[in-house]
Design a protein around this motif. Structure first.
Motif, PDB file in Angstrom:
ATOM      1  N   LYS A  10       0.834  -1.199   0.000  1.00 58.15           N
ATOM      2  CA  LYS A  10       0.000   0.000   0.000  1.00 58.15           C
ATOM      3  C   LYS A  10       0.873   1.254   0.000  1.00 58.15           C
ATOM      4  O   LYS A  10       0.588   2.226  -0.715  1.00 58.15           O
ATOM      5  CB  LYS A  10      -0.938  -0.012   1.202  1.00 58.15           C
ATOM      6  N   PHE A  11       1.947   1.244   0.811  1.00 54.63           N
ATOM      7  CA  PHE A  11       2.861   2.380   0.863  1.00 54.63           C
ATOM      8  C   PHE A  11       3.437   2.679  -0.518  1.00 54.63           C
ATOM      9  O   PHE A  11       3.428   3.826  -0.980  1.00 54.63           O
ATOM     10  CB  PHE A  11       3.991   2.108   1.861  1.00 54.63           C
ATOM     11  N   TYR A  12       3.928   1.666  -1.209  1.00 51.80           N
ATOM     12  CA  TYR A  12       4.544   1.873  -2.523  1.00 51.80           C
ATOM     13  C   TYR A  12       3.514   2.258  -3.578  1.00 51.80           C
ATOM     14  O   TYR A  12       3.789   3.069  -4.467  1.00 51.80           O
ATOM     15  CB  TYR A  12       5.341   0.640  -2.948  1.00 51.80           C
ATOM     16  N   GLU A  13       2.320   1.726  -3.487  1.00 47.28           N
ATOM     17  CA  GLU A  13       1.267   2.106  -4.428  1.00 47.28           C
ATOM     18  C   GLU A  13       0.888   3.572  -4.249  1.00 47.28           C
ATOM     19  O   GLU A  13       0.693   4.304  -5.223  1.00 47.28           O
ATOM     20  CB  GLU A  13       0.042   1.198  -4.254  1.00 47.28           C
ATOM     21  N   GLU A  14       0.775   4.005  -2.988  1.00 46.60           N
ATOM     22  CA  GLU A  14       0.484   5.414  -2.701  1.00 46.60           C
ATOM     23  C   GLU A  14       1.621   6.310  -3.178  1.00 46.60           C
ATOM     24  O   GLU A  14       1.391   7.392  -3.717  1.00 46.60           O
ATOM     25  CB  GLU A  14       0.226   5.623  -1.202  1.00 46.60           C
ATOM     26  N   THR A  15       2.855   5.851  -2.963  1.00 46.29           N
ATOM     27  CA  THR A  15       4.021   6.611  -3.431  1.00 46.29           C
ATOM     28  C   THR A  15       3.965   6.786  -4.943  1.00 46.29           C
ATOM     29  O   THR A  15       4.181   7.891  -5.460  1.00 46.29           O
ATOM     30  CB  THR A  15       5.330   5.904  -3.015  1.00 46.29           C
ATOM     31  N   LEU A  16       3.676   5.703  -5.653  1.00 47.02           N
ATOM     32  CA  LEU A  16       3.568   5.784  -7.114  1.00 47.02           C
ATOM     33  C   LEU A  16       2.524   6.809  -7.529  1.00 47.02           C
ATOM     34  O   LEU A  16       2.757   7.623  -8.426  1.00 47.02           O
ATOM     35  CB  LEU A  16       3.185   4.420  -7.703  1.00 47.02           C
ATOM     36  N   LYS A  17       1.379   6.757  -6.873  1.00 44.80           N
ATOM     37  CA  LYS A  17       0.278   7.663  -7.209  1.00 44.80           C
ATOM     38  C   LYS A  17       0.677   9.120  -6.976  1.00 44.80           C
ATOM     39  O   LYS A  17       0.469   9.977  -7.839  1.00 44.80           O
ATOM     40  CB  LYS A  17      -0.955   7.305  -6.382  1.00 44.80           C
ATOM     41  N   HIS A  18       1.289   9.395  -5.833  1.00 44.95           N
ATOM     42  CA  HIS A  18       1.683  10.767  -5.513  1.00 44.95           C
ATOM     43  C   HIS A  18       2.772  11.276  -6.459  1.00 44.95           C
ATOM     44  O   HIS A  18       2.707  12.421  -6.929  1.00 44.95           O
ATOM     45  CB  HIS A  18       2.156  10.877  -4.062  1.00 44.95           C
ATOM     46  N   VAL A  19       3.747  10.449  -6.737  1.00 43.54           N
ATOM     47  CA  VAL A  19       4.845  10.873  -7.612  1.00 43.54           C
ATOM     48  C   VAL A  19       4.337  11.062  -9.047  1.00 43.54           C
ATOM     49  O   VAL A  19       4.740  12.002  -9.737  1.00 43.54           O
ATOM     50  CB  VAL A  19       6.024   9.883  -7.546  1.00 43.54           C
ATOM     51  N   LYS A  20       3.434  10.191  -9.477  1.00 45.12           N
ATOM     52  CA  LYS A  20       2.865  10.339 -10.817  1.00 45.12           C
ATOM     53  C   LYS A  20       2.120  11.667 -10.928  1.00 45.12           C
ATOM     54  O   LYS A  20       2.247  12.375 -11.933  1.00 45.12           O
ATOM     55  CB  LYS A  20       1.928   9.173 -11.117  1.00 45.12           C
ATOM     56  N   ASN A  21       1.369  12.043  -9.902  1.00 45.49           N
ATOM     57  CA  ASN A  21       0.676  13.337  -9.891  1.00 45.49           C
ATOM     58  C   ASN A  21       1.666  14.497  -9.893  1.00 45.49           C
ATOM     59  O   ASN A  21       1.459  15.512 -10.561  1.00 45.49           O
ATOM     60  CB  ASN A  21      -0.253  13.445  -8.675  1.00 45.49           C
ATOM     61  N   GLU A  22       2.746  14.343  -9.133  1.00 45.01           N
ATOM     62  CA  GLU A  22       3.780  15.377  -9.098  1.00 45.01           C
ATOM     63  C   GLU A  22       4.413  15.565 -10.475  1.00 45.01           C
ATOM     64  O   GLU A  22       4.634  16.691 -10.923  1.00 45.01           O
ATOM     65  CB  GLU A  22       4.855  15.013  -8.071  1.00 45.01           C
ATOM     66  N   ILE A  23       4.676  14.471 -11.147  1.00 47.14           N
ATOM     67  CA  ILE A  23       5.257  14.541 -12.495  1.00 47.14           C
ATOM     68  C   ILE A  23       4.293  15.236 -13.451  1.00 47.14           C
ATOM     69  O   ILE A  23       4.702  16.082 -14.257  1.00 47.14           O
ATOM     70  CB  ILE A  23       5.630  13.129 -12.995  1.00 47.14           C
ATOM     71  N   ALA A  24       3.006  14.921 -13.361  1.00 48.93           N
ATOM     72  CA  ALA A  24       2.009  15.569 -14.213  1.00 48.93           C
ATOM     73  C   ALA A  24       1.963  17.076 -13.931  1.00 48.93           C
ATOM     74  O   ALA A  24       1.871  17.882 -14.872  1.00 48.93           O
ATOM     75  CB  ALA A  24       0.639  14.935 -13.998  1.00 48.93           C
ATOM     76  N   ASP A  25       2.041  17.460 -12.659  1.00 46.58           N
ATOM     77  CA  ASP A  25       2.056  18.878 -12.306  1.00 46.58           C
ATOM     78  C   ASP A  25       3.285  19.581 -12.878  1.00 46.58           C
ATOM     79  O   ASP A  25       3.184  20.702 -13.402  1.00 46.58           O
ATOM     80  CB  ASP A  25       2.035  19.063 -10.782  1.00 46.58           C
TER      81      ASP A  25
END
Length: 79
Positions: A10-25
């Motif tokens: 769950k931690f790594y999945e959340e990390t992926l989601k947050h970093v992917k959003n950061e990259i999009a921003d």
């Protein structure tokens, strides 16, 4: 690295989601900055073209050679 437990997964999945959003921003910010730079370049090229026309007119009125005549031609190719 061994098999992840549910909490780790769950931690790594959340990390992926947050970093992917950061990259999009960041990508959006890059596009916005590029648009601003392109706008500024267009404004500067327009101002330069106008200044070159005034310069050419002054040279013609003085009856002297326009030493920036090549600049006018290069502006047409760039714009």
């Amino acid at each position: 690295m061994g098999v992840l437990n549910d909490e780790q997964k769950k931690f790594y999945e959340e990390t992926l989601k947050h970093v992917k959003n950061e990259i999009a921003d960041i990508d959006n910010q890059i596009e916005e900055e590029l648009a601003r730079v392109k706008q500024k370049l267009a404004e500067l090229q327009k101002a330069k073209k106008a200044a070159l026309q005034v310069y050419a007119g002054a040279c013609a009125r003085l009856g002297i050679e326009n030493d920036l005549a090549g600049e006018e031609e290069s502006e047409e190719f760039e714009g």
